[in-house]
Design a protein around this motif. Structure first.
Motif, PDB file in Angstrom:
ATOM      1  N   PRO A  49       0.812  -1.227   0.000  1.00  0.00           N
ATOM      2  CA  PRO A  49       0.000   0.000   0.000  1.00  0.00           C
ATOM      3  C   PRO A  49       0.841   1.271   0.000  1.00  0.00           C
ATOM      4  O   PRO A  49       0.318   2.350  -0.230  1.00  0.00           O
ATOM      5  CB  PRO A  49      -0.812  -0.120   1.297  1.00  0.00           C
ATOM      6  CG  PRO A  49      -0.044  -1.055   2.158  1.00  0.00           C
ATOM      7  CD  PRO A  49       0.679  -1.999   1.252  1.00  0.00           C
ATOM      8  N   ALA A  50       2.140   1.160   0.293  1.00  0.00           N
ATOM      9  CA  ALA A  50       3.018   2.337   0.296  1.00  0.00           C
ATOM     10  C   ALA A  50       4.339   1.962  -0.357  1.00  0.00           C
ATOM     11  O   ALA A  50       4.718   0.785  -0.399  1.00  0.00           O
ATOM     12  CB  ALA A  50       3.257   2.826   1.728  1.00  0.00           C
ATOM     13  N   GLU A  51       5.054   2.965  -0.864  1.00  0.00           N
ATOM     14  CA  GLU A  51       6.283   2.694  -1.597  1.00  0.00           C
ATOM     15  C   GLU A  51       7.349   2.053  -0.705  1.00  0.00           C
ATOM     16  O   GLU A  51       7.391   2.280   0.501  1.00  0.00           O
ATOM     17  CB  GLU A  51       6.836   3.974  -2.222  1.00  0.00           C
ATOM     18  CG  GLU A  51       7.272   5.027  -1.234  1.00  0.00           C
ATOM     19  CD  GLU A  51       7.714   6.301  -1.932  1.00  0.00           C
ATOM     20  OE1 GLU A  51       8.925   6.418  -2.200  1.00  0.00           O
ATOM     21  OE2 GLU A  51       6.854   7.152  -2.198  1.00  0.00           O
ATOM     22  N   GLN A  54      18.088 -18.273   4.200  1.00  0.00           N
ATOM     23  CA  GLN A  54      16.801 -18.809   3.767  1.00  0.00           C
ATOM     24  C   GLN A  54      16.147 -17.826   2.815  1.00  0.00           C
ATOM     25  O   GLN A  54      16.529 -16.654   2.741  1.00  0.00           O
ATOM     26  CB  GLN A  54      15.881 -19.072   4.968  1.00  0.00           C
ATOM     27  CG  GLN A  54      15.683 -17.844   5.862  1.00  0.00           C
ATOM     28  CD  GLN A  54      14.861 -18.158   7.081  1.00  0.00           C
ATOM     29  OE1 GLN A  54      13.925 -18.930   6.989  1.00  0.00           O
ATOM     30  NE2 GLN A  54      15.186 -17.583   8.215  1.00  0.00           N
ATOM     31  N   GLN A  55      15.170 -18.332   2.071  1.00  0.00           N
ATOM     32  CA  GLN A  55      14.500 -17.490   1.080  1.00  0.00           C
ATOM     33  C   GLN A  55      13.483 -16.603   1.785  1.00  0.00           C
ATOM     34  O   GLN A  55      12.288 -16.872   1.791  1.00  0.00           O
ATOM     35  CB  GLN A  55      13.821 -18.371   0.031  1.00  0.00           C
ATOM     36  CG  GLN A  55      14.778 -19.234  -0.761  1.00  0.00           C
ATOM     37  CD  GLN A  55      15.580 -18.380  -1.737  1.00  0.00           C
ATOM     38  OE1 GLN A  55      15.034 -17.716  -2.595  1.00  0.00           O
ATOM     39  NE2 GLN A  55      16.891 -18.402  -1.595  1.00  0.00           N
ATOM     40  N   LEU A  56      13.974 -15.498   2.347  1.00  0.00           N
ATOM     41  CA  LEU A  56      13.152 -14.620   3.157  1.00  0.00           C
ATOM     42  C   LEU A  56      13.472 -13.177   2.784  1.00  0.00           C
ATOM     43  O   LEU A  56      14.637 -12.819   2.622  1.00  0.00           O
ATOM     44  CB  LEU A  56      13.465 -14.846   4.644  1.00  0.00           C
ATOM     45  CG  LEU A  56      12.617 -14.101   5.664  1.00  0.00           C
ATOM     46  CD1 LEU A  56      11.222 -14.683   5.718  1.00  0.00           C
ATOM     47  CD2 LEU A  56      13.267 -14.186   7.040  1.00  0.00           C
ATOM     48  N   VAL A  57      12.443 -12.344   2.618  1.00  0.00           N
ATOM     49  CA  VAL A  57      12.659 -10.929   2.324  1.00  0.00           C
ATOM     50  C   VAL A  57      11.864 -10.097   3.317  1.00  0.00           C
ATOM     51  O   VAL A  57      10.723 -10.424   3.654  1.00  0.00           O
ATOM     52  CB  VAL A  57      12.261 -10.570   0.875  1.00  0.00           C
ATOM     53  CG1 VAL A  57      10.789 -10.812   0.619  1.00  0.00           C
ATOM     54  CG2 VAL A  57      12.599  -9.113   0.579  1.00  0.00           C
ATOM     55  N   VAL A  58      12.504  -9.047   3.822  1.00  0.00           N
ATOM     56  CA  VAL A  58      11.856  -8.104   4.726  1.00  0.00           C
ATOM     57  C   VAL A  58      11.910  -6.740   4.051  1.00  0.00           C
ATOM     58  O   VAL A  58      12.965  -6.304   3.581  1.00  0.00           O
ATOM     59  CB  VAL A  58      12.566  -8.046   6.090  1.00  0.00           C
ATOM     60  CG1 VAL A  58      11.831  -7.093   7.020  1.00  0.00           C
ATOM     61  CG2 VAL A  58      12.639  -9.437   6.711  1.00  0.00           C
ATOM     62  N   THR A  59      10.765  -6.061   3.983  1.00  0.00           N
ATOM     63  CA  THR A  59      10.701  -4.760   3.332  1.00  0.00           C
ATOM     64  C   THR A  59      10.210  -3.701   4.304  1.00  0.00           C
ATOM     65  O   THR A  59       9.369  -3.960   5.167  1.00  0.00           O
ATOM     66  CB  THR A  59       9.751  -4.782   2.109  1.00  0.00           C
ATOM     67  OG1 THR A  59       8.467  -5.268   2.527  1.00  0.00           O
ATOM     68  CG2 THR A  59      10.306  -5.681   1.014  1.00  0.00           C
ATOM     69  N   GLY A  60      10.759  -2.490   4.162  1.00  0.00           N
ATOM     70  CA  GLY A  60      10.304  -1.325   4.911  1.00  0.00           C
ATOM     71  C   GLY A  60       9.613  -0.372   3.964  1.00  0.00           C
ATOM     72  O   GLY A  60       9.978  -0.284   2.782  1.00  0.00           O
ATOM     73  N   HIS A  61       8.618   0.382   4.465  1.00  0.00           N
ATOM     74  CA  HIS A  61       7.773   1.175   3.571  1.00  0.00           C
ATOM     75  C   HIS A  61       7.625   2.614   4.046  1.00  0.00           C
ATOM     76  O   HIS A  61       7.918   2.944   5.208  1.00  0.00           O
ATOM     77  CB  HIS A  61       6.401   0.516   3.443  1.00  0.00           C
ATOM     78  CG  HIS A  61       6.472  -0.866   2.860  1.00  0.00           C
ATOM     79  ND1 HIS A  61       6.375  -1.113   1.516  1.00  0.00           N
ATOM     80  CD2 HIS A  61       6.679  -2.080   3.452  1.00  0.00           C
ATOM     81  CE1 HIS A  61       6.496  -2.418   1.295  1.00  0.00           C
ATOM     82  NE2 HIS A  61       6.682  -3.027   2.452  1.00  0.00           N
ATOM     83  N   ARG A  62       7.156   3.465   3.134  1.00  0.00           N
ATOM     84  CA  ARG A  62       6.989   4.887   3.413  1.00  0.00           C
ATOM     85  C   ARG A  62       6.009   5.120   4.548  1.00  0.00           C
ATOM     86  O   ARG A  62       6.130   6.099   5.294  1.00  0.00           O
ATOM     87  CB  ARG A  62       6.507   5.596   2.140  1.00  0.00           C
ATOM     88  CG  ARG A  62       6.263   7.085   2.273  1.00  0.00           C
ATOM     89  CD  ARG A  62       7.542   7.861   2.425  1.00  0.00           C
ATOM     90  NE  ARG A  62       8.393   7.728   1.260  1.00  0.00           N
ATOM     91  CZ  ARG A  62       9.647   8.145   1.199  1.00  0.00           C
ATOM     92  NH1 ARG A  62      10.198   8.703   2.271  1.00  0.00           N
ATOM     93  NH2 ARG A  62      10.366   7.984   0.106  1.00  0.00           N
ATOM     94  N   ASP A  63       5.015   4.217   4.711  1.00  0.00           N
ATOM     95  CA  ASP A  63       4.026   4.406   5.770  1.00  0.00           C
ATOM     96  C   ASP A  63       4.487   3.853   7.114  1.00  0.00           C
ATOM     97  O   ASP A  63       3.721   3.839   8.069  1.00  0.00           O
ATOM     98  CB  ASP A  63       2.700   3.756   5.379  1.00  0.00           C
ATOM     99  CG  ASP A  63       2.825   2.238   5.163  1.00  0.00           C
ATOM    100  OD1 ASP A  63       3.951   1.704   5.296  1.00  0.00           O
ATOM    101  OD2 ASP A  63       1.807   1.594   4.848  1.00  0.00           O
ATOM    102  N   GLY A  64       5.757   3.395   7.209  1.00  0.00           N
ATOM    103  CA  GLY A  64       6.298   2.929   8.476  1.00  0.00           C
ATOM    104  C   GLY A  64       6.205   1.442   8.701  1.00  0.00           C
ATOM    105  O   GLY A  64       6.735   0.927   9.695  1.00  0.00           O
ATOM    106  N   ALA A  65       5.542   0.702   7.799  1.00  0.00           N
ATOM    107  CA  ALA A  65       5.368  -0.729   7.997  1.00  0.00           C
ATOM    108  C   ALA A  65       6.643  -1.489   7.661  1.00  0.00           C
ATOM    109  O   ALA A  65       7.356  -1.155   6.713  1.00  0.00           O
ATOM    110  CB  ALA A  65       4.226  -1.243   7.136  1.00  0.00           C
ATOM    111  N   VAL A  66       6.925  -2.544   8.449  1.00  0.00           N
ATOM    112  CA  VAL A  66       7.990  -3.507   8.150  1.00  0.00           C
ATOM    113  C   VAL A  66       7.303  -4.847   7.927  1.00  0.00           C
ATOM    114  O   VAL A  66       6.600  -5.343   8.813  1.00  0.00           O
ATOM    115  CB  VAL A  66       9.015  -3.599   9.297  1.00  0.00           C
ATOM    116  CG1 VAL A  66      10.060  -4.658   8.985  1.00  0.00           C
ATOM    117  CG2 VAL A  66       9.683  -2.253   9.525  1.00  0.00           C
TER     118      VAL A  66
END
Length: 899
Positions: A580-582, A592-604
């Protein structure tokens, strides 16, 4: 029988003549009834009848519908409508909108939409604050109508100009009533500024220190004077942020505030607030129209304000209406009128410069494009005039038109584009070729040859790089012709010598064979380099043939330039997640095949990569109150740390595939990194804090490097070497084996925005390149390779065992393979609709994960096979003999993909 229309006295006014001509148009159309016109025009019969009634000017929309229903020329009637609208008297009363001018402190009651930033500036406890943003985003208005208007104490406000000391003295005299000469003499000591003014100092348009001030002594004076003051706020155009790095003491003290486009809620308030402040209102339909025109565009705000100021003069009672907005031509007409006024105010030479600048900012398809500053080679005075009128936006990464409406609505520019369309197309092709040439370190193989060189129009306005490129192309073409002539002459001389020197036939024969072989090798090398350049230019129009040409060139002579032409450009990707946010940060698990993303709206957010293509689930790991600025995962892949604009540091356990948030750290941070199982944070003062036992965080020790605030941190896998990136973009290497005695070892030669270790290699990102360093001996780092970005700004990069992924702000990602330490471009990844903000590599290094401003998280799988296998598998149709001769001349026909 229908009622006859009221007779008109056509001499009464332009409005009545307009109405009379509408009636004549209806008569020429066969005098249809208004009911019939209503059916054709999709407007009520009453509205259409009133349009020809002569009592008031109809809206532009109704006029165009009336004319269309009568088979008239809509464009001609649009011009007539605007002429009448401009001639009609306007209601009296001052506008609550500032128009194109910046807001002043007295305008504070009508300054809306920047309340959050104003509160941030008023509430900061930092002594020195820099407000950064592109031109036209409203930095000056924020300082004047936001900060200064709400500051209780006297404020010293000035711009640097050509002589910052004199400008400061004049502003002080205006504020205190003192004598300018006496104040200027006293200010020769920069620390005297604090004695004269112990309150807030605001320096607007700080970039003038680099554009107008030519004295390094005066520049140093201003920096020293400001650093001695009690509280300072400066406003800097974003593209001059890097210039501040010339003064490390300034960067070290600077707390940055970035001004971007208004959010929809802020924009809505900026539109409706000024009207409400004077008891007026904005029609709902007009508000929706304005929001659609302006949301997400930083530099459109002054143009929007200008259109609103004009609409105010055509309001209905106390309401701003769509009809009034259309009456002044809307945003488009306001832009056109402003543009013409600015252009007419320039001298003849400046008008030529303005034309050159503006034509550089458009495409042959009449759309806008961004141009780098070095491409424009613009007269600073003209560029500043265009930017001041909000016609162009000057950002950190180049210059672009403020709005495409300028192309559509300004007749002068529209005519230029129409007249120069072929030249614009040739100029864009030349610009692209120059960038390719420079990205390949001015490789002769990327130069224009043959027909491409002769087809360059003679009347193009060239910059220095383009002139150098064409000069090198002509010189290379002449050299090739001269080489051919010399080779022919040499062969003739050799034949004559063979006839004369029969007694030494054997030795002469050997010599001839060797000379012929050398000439053949030289000819083949020249042909191959030329073919590589042709293949690069062919990629966008015929990728299958371009790849075959590159493969054939590499097989003839395996030059590095030919090898780089074999990159894959059709890499498949899968959208892992539409957020929902960039995306602002990203990290891929090491085990392991794992990805963590951080976003403009503060979500991790946590997601697995090994379950495609089945439907996947996502887990929100934690949330910040501001945008996520950095993520870091420990070496075991079990703990993820994040930091956001709010300064908070969150730690999450991801060992079970589902997040479990641990206790938040009792500290604020600007950057984070892992040293084994220890989390290292740093804040505004540059102190390193080492934390363990993260279920219940315990501070082990702190270390002060003495470098000021840090922008990024990275530790070598053994934890013994630290790379610390300062806010001034310098990278320091430190011995961190003993935390009680951390020793600075070396300073890399290039500025950088980030750093990452892989073994004894260090990757740093800077501008339009990525640097790879050998730090086996951290006291003497050796620059091993410089990987170009293709001309765009590097936004993120990741180093794997033998791969480097480089993301840029033009939406592309380049994947490089390291062969014996040398980077070879393996693949170009296309798919993001906007800048790519973060990039990562999976543990094996054969897959790339990216996240961008378009909110998509993508997984890419580059083809690991030999490029020849991949190219020939996709090479349809196969290269013909005629195509071979076009690119390789008389060399024996050896198609790269037989069959």
């Amino acid at each position: 029988m229908p009622r006859r229309e009221r007779p008109l006295d056509e001499g009464e006014s332009g409005l009545l003549r307009f109405a009379a001509d509408l009636r004549r148009l209806r008569e020429r159309a066969g005098r249809p009834t208004y009911r019939e016109l209503s059916r054709r025009a999709h407007y009520s019969a009453a509205a259409l009848s009133e349009a020809a009634g002569g009592r008031k000017l109809p809206s532009l929309a109704v006029t165009r519908a009336y004319v269309q229903a009568c088979d008239g020329d809509q464009e001609e009637w649009t011009r007539r409508w605007r002429a009448v609208a401009d001639s009609e008297p306007h209601p009296a009363g001052g506008s609550p909108y500032a128009g194109l001018a910046m807001f002043q402190p007295d305008d504070a009651p009508k300054f809306f939409g920047r309340e959050r930033l104003t509160a941030e500036l008023l509430g900061t406890r930092k002594r020195f604050t820099g407000v950064f943003g592109p031109s036209g985003v409203g930095k000056s208005s924020l300082l004047r109508a936001g900060l200064i208007a709400r500051t209780g104490d006297p404020v010293l406000l000035f711009t640097p100009g050509a002589d910052p000391l004199e400008e400061c003295a004049v502003a002080l005299a205006r504020l205190t009533g003192g004598d300018v000469g006496e104040i200027a003499a006293d200010l020769a000591d920069p620390k005297a500024l604090r004695r004269h003014h112990a309150h807030l100092v605001v320096v607007d348009q700080f970039e003038e220190l680099f554009t107008l001030c030519r004295s390094e002594e005066l520049r140093t004076w201003l920096v020293t004077a400001l650093l001695s003051c009690t509280k300072v706020v400066i406003a800097v155009r974003a593209d001059y942020q890097a210039h501040c790095a010339r003064y490390p003491e300034l960067v070290g003290a600077l707390d940055q505030v970035h001004v971007g486009p208004m959010t929809p809620d802020e924009l809505r308030l900026a539109i409706t607030g000024p009207a409400a402040a004077v008891g007026a209102k904005v029609e709902t339909a007009l508000l929706a129209r304005l929001m659609a025109d302006a949301v997400g565009q930083a530099a459109v705000l002054p143009l929007l304000s200008h259109a609103l100021a004009e609409t105010w003069q055509h309001r209905r009672g106390t309401t701003l209406t769509v009809a009034g907005y259309e009456q002044v031509g809307g945003l488009d007409h306001a832009v056109a009128r402003t543009a013409q006024e600015v252009y007419d105010g320039l001298t003849g030479r400046q008008q030529e410069q303005a034309k050159r600048i503006l034509l550089r900012l458009v495409t042959a398809e009449s759309t806008k494009r961004r141009a780098r500053g070095d491409e424009l080679e613009a007269d600073e005075e003209v560029l500043v005039a265009l930017a001041a009128a909000r016609l162009v936006v000057i950002g950190r990464d180049g210059v672009e038109l403020a709005h495409e409406a300028l192309i559509r609505s300004w007749p002068t520019l529209r005519d230029w584009v129409e007249e120069e369309r072929e030249n614009i197309r040739a100029q864009r092709e030349l610009t692209h070729a120059v960038r390719t040439w420079e990205s390949l370190d001015r490789d002769p193989g990327a130069l224009f040859r043959g027909r491409r060189l002769t087809s360059v129009p003679p009347g193009l306005a060239l910059n220095a790089a383009e002139r150098a490129f064409l000069a090198a192309s002509r010189a290379a073409e002449e050299e090739l012709s001269a080489t051919t002539r010399r080779r022919t002459r040499r062969q003739r001389q050799l034949l004559a010598a063979l006839v004369v020197l029969l007694v030494v036939a054997a030795s002469s024969t050997v010599f001839a064979l060797r000379a012929g072989r050398t000439a053949d090798e030289q000819r083949t090398n020249a042909v191959v380099l030329r073919a590589v350049g042709e293949a690069a230019a062919l990629r966008s129009t015929n990728p299958a043939l371009a790849q075959q040409v590159a493969l054939a060139a590499h097989r003839l002579v395996p030059l590095p330039q030919a090898r780089n032409g074999l990159r894959q450009e059709d890499v498949p990707s899968q959208v892992v997640r539409e957020a929902p946010a960039e995306v602002t940060a990203l990290v891929v698990g090491p085990t392991q095949q794992l990805v963590v993303t951080g976003h403009r709206d503060g979500a991790v957010v946590l997601a697995a990569l090994d379950d495609l293509p089945s439907p996947r689930t996502f887990h929100e790991a934690t949330r910040h109150t501001g945008a996520v600025t950095a993520l870091a995962m420990d070496s075991t892949g079990t703990l993820v740390a994040s930091v956001g604009d709010d300064g908070a540091v969150h730690v999450v356990d991801v060992s079970l595939g589902r997040p479990r948030e641990l206790a938040a750290l009792p500290a604020k941070a600007t950057a984070i990194a892992w040293r084994g199982g220890t989390l290292v944070t740093t804040g505004d003062d540059g102190t390193l804090s080492f934390w363990t036992d993260l279920d219940r965080p315990r501070l082990v020790t702190t270390v002060q490097l003495g470098l000021g605030p840090l922008a990024a941190l990275a530790f070598r896998a053994d934890g013994r070497v630290l790379a610390a990136v300062t806010t001034g973009r310098a990278v320091h290497l430190a011995d961190a084996a003993d935390l009680r005695d951390v020793e600075l070892l070396a300073l890399t030669r290039e500025f950088a925005g980030g750093a990452q270790f892989a073994g004894d290699s260090l990757l740093t990102t800077a501008g339009t390149a990525v640097h790879l360093w050998d730090v086996g001996d951290p006291r003497g780092p050796v620059l091993r390779a410089e990987i170009p970005s293709g001309g765009a700004q590097v936004t993120s990069a990741r180093l794997g065992a033998d791969r480097v992924a480089v993301a840029t702000d033009d939406g592309l990602v380049r994947l490089w393979r390291l062969e014996r330490g040398e980077p070879v471009e393996q693949a170009l990844l296309r798919g993001h609709a906007g800048p790519v903000a973060a990039v990562g590599l999976t543990p094996q290094g054969d897959e790339v994960v990216t996240g961008g401003a378009d909110r998509a998280v993508r997984l890419w799988e580059a083809d690991p096979r030999d490029p020849a296998v991949r190219i020939c598998e996709q090479a349809f149709p196969r290269m013909t003999r005629e195509e071979w001769e076009r690119y390789f001349g008389e060399l024996p026909f050896r198609p790269p993909c037989p069959g």
